[in-house]
Design an enzyme around this catalytic site. Structure first.
Site, short mmCIF file in Angstrom:
data_model
loop_
_atom_site.label_atom_id
_atom_site.label_comp_id
_atom_site.label_asym_id
_atom_site.label_seq_id
_atom_site.Cartn_x
_atom_site.Cartn_y
_atom_site.Cartn_z
N ASP A 131 -13.71 -10.29 10.08
CA ASP A 131 -12.87 -11.44 8.99
C ASP A 131 -11.94 -12.24 10.00
OD1 ASP A 131 -11.83 -8.97 9.36
OD2 ASP A 131 -10.58 -9.62 7.69
N GLU A 197 -10.21 -6.40 7.86
CA GLU A 197 -9.01 -5.93 8.54
C GLU A 197 -7.70 -6.64 8.50
OE1 GLU A 197 -6.46 -5.54 11.81
OE2 GLU A 197 -7.50 -7.38 11.41
ZN LIG Z 1 -7.44 -8.75 14.51
#
Ligand SMILES: [Zn+2]
Length: 513
Positions: A131, A197
């Protein structure tokens, strides 16, 4: 008179002795050096992977998938599915190999296992994330999801180029070549790619860790995830590249502080108000930071930098016994470096009032702390209470916004096999670079892997100058071809070097004087 002269003489002898001790220590520190592995070759096939047009294009394409993580919104499923399909399609050897198995975790995260020959060796894990953070398109000079190159064709712009799709594709590209060349590792390893994340990894990395535990993988030899970088021209007086390996990560804590106080019409103000009380509390927190300290980790970093620093910086860094207060003062007054030496306090949200002629009866603010590994949450709370020193201010912890700092992984290159392997590999790619252990001040997915290993390292093999650093999470994020080629080769050599089972003998370092 005579006693005065004698005193002056004694003072002179004292100063001369200090200078001699400093000089001896400086010489001892700057003359120490480690034996290096031979540098990465530059000939394709000769343990070197050249960045072909195909490999570069495969990476560029990942930047066109809008795999954006937002705190409060659903992500676009099709973008994640598209990226995963692309990854698999571009690495046919990896995804059809007999020694590779893979699975999707929590639908969109990917966990790949490479079976090594020796099942007695603990496996390790190399991580990245799929992401990216959102963009403010108007601030970009190019379309952030179009993978636009510069005029010379030396680099590509795109959200996620540096954080963290470069690592993702470099790791897979390295594994593709590794397997294509018929290599089978001794030691098994995992590649772990979380999909959230940037919003704390609460689904992706959490479930990757759970999946490993369910498969009876309780311990990993080491984990390497995104993190610190290779710094160029970042510190005055140091020409060498600084290979900075994150051996710990700061924790964080968000506190809400609030005040209720008599409000009223603005024509009749009291001596104090909710706003004035809150303003004083916030000002105190901002200006009275927790103390900075040169701890063992910082000491090791400074000693490693001493040999490459020019005079007089090398003398100062080699003689911490004398200059510790000076260095501490310098660190605590440096905007970027202070984070390495202390828990930082930053007021980030400030709210009061709705109408220009009404004195509000309440005010609140959010205070963000990045917690240094030596401080506990309780110590931070005590500091906040004592600093505000006003019973009218209520302090509460925001739900779900506390993560403790991480334990410090081993960073003695003579005794830690894991640290040595990563440092050795980095130096094969960044010849002449100086490896230093450091503290990661931002957050990574490794917070969810702490149970799995005592040896967690946060490092991206990317050479950056001050300008590149500013582009992370900001506009015009970029990655150069030079960097991408080095990244592929770093992971390729890591897959080779991680097979080692004993520490390599280094030349004696004379730090004991
Ligand atoms: Zn990162």
């Amino acid at each position: 008179m005579n006693s005065c002269v004698a005193l002056l003489r004694l003072f002179g002898v004292f100063i001369a002795a200090l200078v001699v001790i400093c000089a001896i220590r400086t010489f001892a520190v700057i003359s120490s050096s480690d034996r290096k592995l031979s540098p990465c070759s530059k000939v394709e096939g000769d343990e070197f992977i050249e960045l072909t047009e195909r490999r570069w294009n495969a990476f560029k394409k990942t930047l066109t998938f809008k795999t954006i993580s937002r705190e409060s919104a659903q992500f676009d499923i099709e973008e994640f599915q598209g990226l995963l399909k692309h990854i698999i399609g571009e690495h046919p050897t990896v995804f059809s190999s007999k020694i590779v198995t893979y699975q999707f975790v929590a639908n969109y995260s990917l966990l790949i296992h490479v079976q090594g020959k020796n099942r007695d060796l603990l496996p390790y894990m190399v991580a990245a994330h799929l992401d990216v953070v959102p963009v403010v398109e108007s601030q970009w000079s190019v379309d952030p999801f179009n993978a636009t190159e510069d005029a010379e064709g030396t680099l590509v712009y795109g959200r996620g180029a540096l954080d963290d799709k470069g690592s993702l594709m470099a790791q897979l590209s390295a594994l593709e070549s590794f397997l294509k060349r018929g290599r089978i590792p001794e030691r098994s390893f995992y590649l772990a790619y979380g999909h959230d994340e940037e919003v704390m990894g609460k689904v992706g990395a959490v479930n990757i860790a759970r999946t490993l535990k369910r498969q009876s993988v309780d311990k990993l030899h080491f984990v390497i995830d995104e993190g610190m970088l290779v710094l160029k021209d970042m510190l005055p007086g140091i020409k060498q590249n600084i290979i900075s390996i994150g051996v710990s990560e700061k924790g964080f804590l968000n506190l809400n502080i609030s005040v209720e106080y008599t409000g009223g019409h603005s024509s009749m103000p009291n001596k104090e108000s909710a706003v004035s009380i809150m303003a004083r509390a916030v000002h105190r927190l901002h200006t009275q930071q927790m103390p900075a300290l040169v701890d063992q980790l910082m000491e090791e970093t400074l000693l490693k930098l001493a040999p490459v620093a020019g005079f007089p910086v090398n003398a100062v860094l080699s003689n911490l016994w004398l200059f510790r207060p000076l260095i501490t003062w310098g660190l605590s007054n440096h905007k970027t470096l202070q984070g390495m030496a202390r828990t930082t306090t930053a007021p980030t949200i400030f709210h009061a009032g709705t109408k220009s002629n009404v004195i509000p009866s309440s005010a609140w603010a959010v205070i963000n702390h990045r917690i240094h590994p030596r401080d506990s949450k309780e110590e931070v709370l005590t500091h906040v209470r004592n600093t505000i020193n006003d019973m009218r201010v209520t302090i509460t912890e925001l739900a779900g916004s506390y993560f403790p700092s991480h334990p410090i992984s081993a960073f003695d290159r003579k005794t830690s096999l894991q640290y040595q392997v990563i440092a050795d590999t980095a130096e094969q790619l960044f010849e002449g670079g100086i490896t230093v252990p450091s503290l990661m001040v931002a957050a990574t997915d490794t917070k969810h892997y702490l149970d799995l290993s005592d040896n967690i390292y946060r490092f991206n093999p990317v050479l950056v100058g001050p300008k590149d650093l500013a582009s992370i999470h900001a506009e015009d994020e970029l990655l150069s071809k030079d960097n991408y080629q080095r990244m592929i080769n770093f992971y390729y050599h890591l897959f080779i070097n991680a097979d080692r089972t004993t520490v390599r003998e280094l030349r004696h370092e004379n730090h004991e004087l």
